[in-house]
Design an enzyme around this catalytic site. Structure first.
Site, short mmCIF file in Angstrom:
data_model
loop_
_atom_site.label_atom_id
_atom_site.label_comp_id
_atom_site.label_asym_id
_atom_site.label_seq_id
_atom_site.Cartn_x
_atom_site.Cartn_y
_atom_site.Cartn_z
CG HIS A 69 -0.28 0.40 2.50
ND1 HIS A 69 -0.09 1.72 2.86
CD2 HIS A 69 0.26 -0.34 3.49
CE1 HIS A 69 0.52 1.76 4.05
NE2 HIS A 69 0.76 0.52 4.45
CB CYS A 70 1.42 4.23 -1.63
SG CYS A 70 0.16 4.31 -2.92
CB ALA A 71 -0.93 8.10 0.54
#
Ligand SMILES: [Zn+2]
Length: 130
Positions: A69-71
């Protein structure tokens, strides 16, 4: 070996975490240091991700599912997941990783849905995911 990358929601992540050995891989860059993070997640920033893939492979030994995941999981998360899937298909031997997934809506979605977050500064985070 072609691998498809599925998206997983926060509630699905919680339920698969009960039955499989999941490692969460946070590929946000500097945001991780001023935002919180998912407890127990690994941090491999997207800007140096490609160089650090062997290190990631070592860090997730014994896990069978990786959730990136990222933001928001719109660009960096899926890109790193794809890059890592390609890397796994190129290296010799079986890394033991069966599934590569992306956390839908990323850290922001996780946080917004009221899931617990961790604010420690440990590297790596020693928190329990759930
Ligand atoms: Zn932590």
């Amino acid at each position: 070996m072609a691998r498809s990358i599925a998206y997983v929601s926060p509630s699905q992540l919680i339920s698969i975490n009960r039955s499989t050995r999941v490692a969460i891989v946070d590929v946000r860059d500097d945001e991780r240091s001023y935002d919180a993070h998912i407890a127990g997640s690994h941090h491999f920033a997207s800007d140096s991700f490609s160089k650090r893939m062997p290190e990631l492979l070592e860090a997730v030994k014994g896990k069978d599912t990786l959730v990136f995941h990222c933001a928001l999981s719109q660009v960096r998360g899926p890109t790193c997941a794809r890059t890592f899937a390609n890397y796994l298909s190129e290296i010799k031997g079986d890394a033991g990783i069966n599934k590569i997934m992306v956390l839908d809506h990323g850290f922001n979605g996780w946080h917004a849905s009221g899931r617990p977050v961790c604010r420690c500064t440990d590297i790596p985070c020693k928190g329990e995911t759930l």
